[in-house]
Structures are given as structure tokens and as C-alpha cells.
Design a protein around this motif. Structure first.
Motif, PDB file in Angstrom:
ATOM      1  N   LEU A 136      31.486  -6.226  29.847  1.00 32.65           N
ATOM      2  CA  LEU A 136      32.844  -5.709  29.930  1.00 32.65           C
ATOM      3  C   LEU A 136      32.905  -4.546  30.911  1.00 32.65           C
ATOM      4  CD1 LEU A 136      33.812  -5.683  26.130  1.00 32.65           C
ATOM      5  CD2 LEU A 136      34.316  -7.440  27.822  1.00 32.65           C
ATOM      6  N   TRP A 137      33.946  -4.560  31.760  1.00 31.49           N
ATOM      7  CA  TRP A 137      34.186  -3.456  32.693  1.00 31.49           C
ATOM      8  C   TRP A 137      35.507  -2.794  32.314  1.00 31.49           C
ATOM      9  CZ3 TRP A 137      31.307  -1.117  36.333  1.00 31.49           C
ATOM     10  CH2 TRP A 137      31.940  -0.219  37.196  1.00 31.49           C
ATOM     11  N   ARG A 138      35.430  -1.543  31.942  1.00 27.28           N
ATOM     12  CA  ARG A 138      36.618  -0.811  31.524  1.00 27.28           C
ATOM     13  C   ARG A 138      36.805   0.407  32.419  1.00 27.28           C
ATOM     14  NH1 ARG A 138      36.380  -0.842  24.850  1.00 27.28           N
ATOM     15  NH2 ARG A 138      36.547  -3.122  24.617  1.00 27.28           N
ATOM     16  N   GLY A 139      37.975   0.434  33.063  1.00 26.87           N
ATOM     17  CA  GLY A 139      38.289   1.537  33.961  1.00 26.87           C
ATOM     18  C   GLY A 139      39.756   1.900  33.868  1.00 26.87           C
ATOM     19  N   TYR A 140      40.177   2.762  34.782  1.00 31.31           N
ATOM     20  CA  TYR A 140      41.573   3.182  34.831  1.00 31.31           C
ATOM     21  C   TYR A 140      42.370   2.049  35.467  1.00 31.31           C
ATOM     22  CZ  TYR A 140      45.518   6.376  35.181  1.00 31.31           C
ATOM     23  OH  TYR A 140      46.742   6.976  35.038  1.00 31.31           O
ATOM     24  N   GLU A 141      43.010   1.227  34.641  1.00 27.24           N
ATOM     25  CA  GLU A 141      43.624  -0.017  35.102  1.00 27.24           C
ATOM     26  C   GLU A 141      45.134   0.126  35.176  1.00 27.24           C
ATOM     27  OE1 GLU A 141      43.899  -4.734  33.798  1.00 27.24           O
ATOM     28  OE2 GLU A 141      42.863  -3.267  32.531  1.00 27.24           O
ATOM     29  N   VAL A 142      45.707  -0.407  36.246  1.00 23.46           N
ATOM     30  CA  VAL A 142      47.150  -0.542  36.414  1.00 23.46           C
ATOM     31  C   VAL A 142      47.443  -2.038  36.512  1.00 23.46           C
ATOM     32  CG1 VAL A 142      49.151  -0.027  37.856  1.00 23.46           C
ATOM     33  CG2 VAL A 142      47.350   1.683  37.564  1.00 23.46           C
ATOM     34  N   SER A 143      48.348  -2.525  35.695  1.00 21.20           N
ATOM     35  CA  SER A 143      48.618  -3.958  35.617  1.00 21.20           C
ATOM     36  C   SER A 143      49.214  -4.470  36.931  1.00 21.20           C
ATOM     37  CB  SER A 143      49.579  -4.247  34.465  1.00 21.20           C
ATOM     38  OG  SER A 143      49.878  -5.621  34.405  1.00 21.20           O
ATOM     39  N   GLN A 144      48.429  -5.261  37.648  1.00 21.15           N
ATOM     40  CA  GLN A 144      48.916  -5.842  38.896  1.00 21.15           C
ATOM     41  C   GLN A 144      49.906  -6.973  38.645  1.00 21.15           C
ATOM     42  OE1 GLN A 144      45.756  -6.869  41.611  1.00 21.15           O
ATOM     43  NE2 GLN A 144      44.575  -5.027  41.151  1.00 21.15           N
ATOM     44  N   ASP A 145      49.791  -7.642  37.487  1.00 22.05           N
ATOM     45  CA  ASP A 145      50.733  -8.713  37.169  1.00 22.05           C
ATOM     46  C   ASP A 145      52.144  -8.165  36.975  1.00 22.05           C
ATOM     47  OD1 ASP A 145      48.675 -10.550  37.282  1.00 22.05           O
ATOM     48  OD2 ASP A 145      48.232 -10.390  35.135  1.00 22.05           O
ATOM     49  N   ILE A 146      52.270  -7.087  36.215  1.00 27.05           N
ATOM     50  CA  ILE A 146      53.586  -6.491  35.992  1.00 27.05           C
ATOM     51  C   ILE A 146      54.127  -5.908  37.295  1.00 27.05           C
ATOM     52  CG2 ILE A 146      54.873  -4.801  34.646  1.00 27.05           C
ATOM     53  CD1 ILE A 146      53.797  -7.150  33.055  1.00 27.05           C
ATOM     54  N   LEU A 147      53.245  -5.348  38.111  1.00 23.37           N
ATOM     55  CA  LEU A 147      53.675  -4.785  39.398  1.00 23.37           C
ATOM     56  C   LEU A 147      54.299  -5.861  40.286  1.00 23.37           C
ATOM     57  CD1 LEU A 147      51.596  -2.289  41.534  1.00 23.37           C
ATOM     58  CD2 LEU A 147      52.844  -4.128  42.619  1.00 23.37           C
ATOM     59  N   ILE A 148      53.615  -6.988  40.443  1.00 23.07           N
ATOM     60  CA  ILE A 148      54.115  -8.015  41.346  1.00 23.07           C
ATOM     61  C   ILE A 148      55.344  -8.695  40.765  1.00 23.07           C
ATOM     62  CG2 ILE A 148      52.619  -9.828  40.419  1.00 23.07           C
ATOM     63  CD1 ILE A 148      53.749  -9.295  44.073  1.00 23.07           C
ATOM     64  N   LEU A 149      55.424  -8.840  39.438  1.00 31.48           N
ATOM     65  CA  LEU A 149      56.607  -9.451  38.839  1.00 31.48           C
ATOM     66  C   LEU A 149      57.843  -8.572  39.033  1.00 31.48           C
ATOM     67  CD1 LEU A 149      55.158 -10.926  35.512  1.00 31.48           C
ATOM     68  CD2 LEU A 149      56.010 -12.200  37.478  1.00 31.48           C
ATOM     69  N   CYS A 150      57.700  -7.270  38.794  1.00 31.66           N
ATOM     70  CA  CYS A 150      58.836  -6.358  38.982  1.00 31.66           C
ATOM     71  C   CYS A 150      59.250  -6.288  40.452  1.00 31.66           C
ATOM     72  CB  CYS A 150      58.476  -4.969  38.469  1.00 31.66           C
ATOM     73  SG  CYS A 150      58.286  -4.856  36.675  1.00 31.66           S
ATOM     74  N   LEU A 151      58.273  -6.209  41.339  1.00 26.61           N
ATOM     75  CA  LEU A 151      58.584  -6.126  42.765  1.00 26.61           C
ATOM     76  C   LEU A 151      59.283  -7.390  43.250  1.00 26.61           C
ATOM     77  CD1 LEU A 151      58.307  -4.542  45.414  1.00 26.61           C
ATOM     78  CD2 LEU A 151      56.063  -5.596  45.725  1.00 26.61           C
TER      79      LEU A 151
END
Length: 327
Positions: free
Chosen positions: A207-222
Motif C-alpha cells: 500500500l502507498w499512502r500519501g497526500y492524495e488529491v482525487s484526480q477523478d473528481i477534478l476531471i469530472l468537475c472540470l
């Protein structure tokens, strides 16, 4: 013998005349059937064209209204903020609760591609229908290119951020005693690996856990904001066409209708992601970045760009007065 030959000749003549008459009747019947089919086809085409015009005019009025254009981003922001609350009521056994669903595996990963295809097709047909100018069409298409570059840059930066701030963890094998303790604690036991990179960690099934920003929500909103911004000018284009120019053609209306359908699908996907796979605050950060990207482009660069700048607003060039209104 002569009488027999005369009789045979009479029979042959009567058979030829009968065959020619039958052929004429058959050709005439086929011609009438073809005319009837053409008339019925034209009638059905007129009905379908009238339905298409009515539906697209209604959708153009709704999307181009002042209320939708001014408050769509607020509705989208409220959906991103309060959408995870729906996870309390949705069923975990729904087909949309499966992360391997076709919409998530295929369509969600190619959201920008579908948006660019339909939006560029709509912009191309709309620009050619309004002015028949290649330079104006290229100026309008450059907006989609700028959005694509923005998305590629954001995805690259967010991946670098996740790689730089993440840490690799290995799930520990669970015994019976550990199973009871982990059940009471609510989380499995993890072993930290500080010497692993993200690529090696994922290759090792860890498992890799980091400071994540949801790219799926970003592209859907954009993409939702992009589609609404581009499609909202169709009503203006229909209203400004002169009576002698007629109504916009069926290809333009069909592309507009498919683009509206794509917008509805993206909104449904956004709702499913928030309700079935809530991730706080990763999804909210992704939605905020998508909104800032749209705000910076359409409300900043495209709106206040100087005359020598190649890009322009979606409404520029649809009528003789729009270019002067901008400057």
C-alpha cells in the motif's frame, strides 16, 4: 403444316405481349411502391426533425438561461461538499458500488477524451455555421487545447505530490489474536517500509499512502463546467440566426444533443463517486482544483485576454456585436 405454324406464331406473339404487359405492370407497381416509401420516409424524417428541433431548443433555453449559467458552479460545489453524505443511504450491493464497473474502468478514465471529441465537434460545426471562418474556428478550438494542457499539468503535479509525500506500508498477516484486536481497533496492522518508492511499492502488492488529491473528481468537475460553458451559447446562436438563414442543421443539433447527454452522464458519475466511494478531503480538494481551473480560464484568461491573444470566449464571433462587446 402452315396452319400449325400460324397457330404457333400466334401463341408466341400472345405470350410476348403478355410478358411485356406483365413487365410493364411490375415496373409500374415497383415505381409506385418506391414513391410511397419515399413519401413515408420524408414524412417520418420531418417528424423526427421536428422532435429534434423542439428538444434541442428546449435544452438550449435551459442551458443558456441566466439562472443555470450563474449558479451551475454553486450546485456543483454543493454536490461535491455534501455528496459523501449519501453514502449513509446507498446500498453496498448496488452495481455502482463495484469499483470494477464498466463506467469506472473505461468511461471514467477517458473522460477528457470524450469531452474533447464532443466539444470540439460542437465548436467546429457551430463556428462554421455562424461565420464560415477557419481562423475563428481555430480560435475557438484553442480553448479545448488549453484545457487539455491544464489537465495534463495538474495530473503530473498531483502525481509528483503523491509520490513525494507518500509512504509504503505492507499489510501484516493476521492471526486469531491479532484479528480480534484489529476488529476492535477497526483497521488492519501495517508494516512501514521507508526505503521503497511508489513504483516498487505497488509492484510488491503493498500500500502507498500519501497526500492524495482525487484526480477523478477534478476531471469530472472540470469537464462538467467546460461542457456547460461551451453548450450554453447554442441558444444565442439559434436566436441570432436570420429567418432567411433557417434553423441550424440536423448534424449540429445531434452533436449538441449528444454533448448534453455526456454532461448528464458525467454528473451521474460524479454523484456515484461521491456516494459510493467517499474520500475526505481528497475529493473536495479535487473539486476545488477543477473549479479553480475553470475559473482561471473562462472567467480570467479568455475573458480579459488582449486583442492579439489567440483564444476567445465561446460567444465571440456568433454575431457582429460580440467582438466589440468584449473589448
Amino acid at each position: 403444316m402452315r396452319q400449325v405454324d400460324g397457330t404457333n406464331m400466334g401463341h408466341l406473339t400472345s405470350e410476348k405481349s403478355l410478358n411485356s404487359l406483365t413487365t410493364e405492370v411490375t415496373l409500374e407497381t415497383l415505381h409506385k411502391m418506391a414513391e410511397e416509401l419515399m413519401l413515408s420516409g420524408k414524412f417520418i424524417f420531418r417528424i423526427l426533425n421536428a422532435i429534434l428541433e423542439s428538444v434541442t431548443n428546449l435544452l438550449a433555453t435551459v442551458l443558456g438561461s441566466h439562472v443555470v449559467r450563474r449558479h451551475f458552479h454553486l450546485m456543483l460545489s454543493a454536490l461535491v461538499l455534501f455528496g459523501p453524505v449519501l453514502s449513509l443511504w446507498v446500498s453496498k450491493f448496488s452495481i455502482f458500488a463495484n469499483s470494477h464497473h464498466y463506467l469506472y474502468r473505461k468511461f471514467l478514465r477517458s473522460t477528457m477524451g470524450w469531452t474533447c471529441i464532443f466539444t470540439c465537434s460542437f465548436i467546429l460545426l457551430l463556428s462554421l455555421s455562424a461565420r464560415h471562418s477557419i481562423s475563428l474556428t481555430l480560435r475557438h478550438l484553442s480553448r479545448i487545447g488549453a484545457v487539455g494542457l491544464l489537465w495534463c499539468g495538474c495530473r503530473h503535479l498531483l502525481t509528483l505530490l503523491e509520490d513525494a509525500t507518500g509512504t509504503c506500508y505492507e499489510p501484516m498477516p493476521v492471526t486469531q489474536g491479532d484479528a480480534q484486536s484489529s476488529a476492535t481497533a477497526g483497521a488492519p496492522m501495517l508494516l512501514l517500509h521507508e526505503d521503497q518508492t511508489r513504483a516498487s511499492c505497488l509492484r510488491g502488492n503493498m500500500l502507498w499512502r500519501g497526500y492524495e488529491v482525487s484526480q477523478d473528481i477534478l476531471i469530472l468537475c472540470l469537464c462538467c463546467l467546460l461542457l456547460l460553458e461551451e453548450l450554453s451559447v447554442f441558444g444565442l446562436h439559434v436566436a441570432q440566426r436570420k429567418p432567411r438563414e433557417g434553423s441550424p442543421g440536423a448534424p449540429l443539433r445531434l452533436v449538441f444533443l449528444f454533448s448534453v447527454f455526456l454532461l448528464c452522464v458525467l454528473l451521474f458519475l460524479l454523484l456515484c463517486m461521491l456516494a459510493y466511494f467517499p474520500k475526505l478531503p481528497s475529493q473536495q480538494l479535487g473539486g476545488a482544483l477543477g473549479y479553480l481551473g475553470w475559473k482561471g480560464l473562462y472567467q480570467g484568461w479568455y475573458k480579459f485576454a488582449p486583442r492579439w491573444c489567440f483564444v476567445c470566449l465561446p460567444k465571440d464571433g456568433l454575431s457582429p456585436c460580440t467582438d466589440t462587446d468584449k473589448h
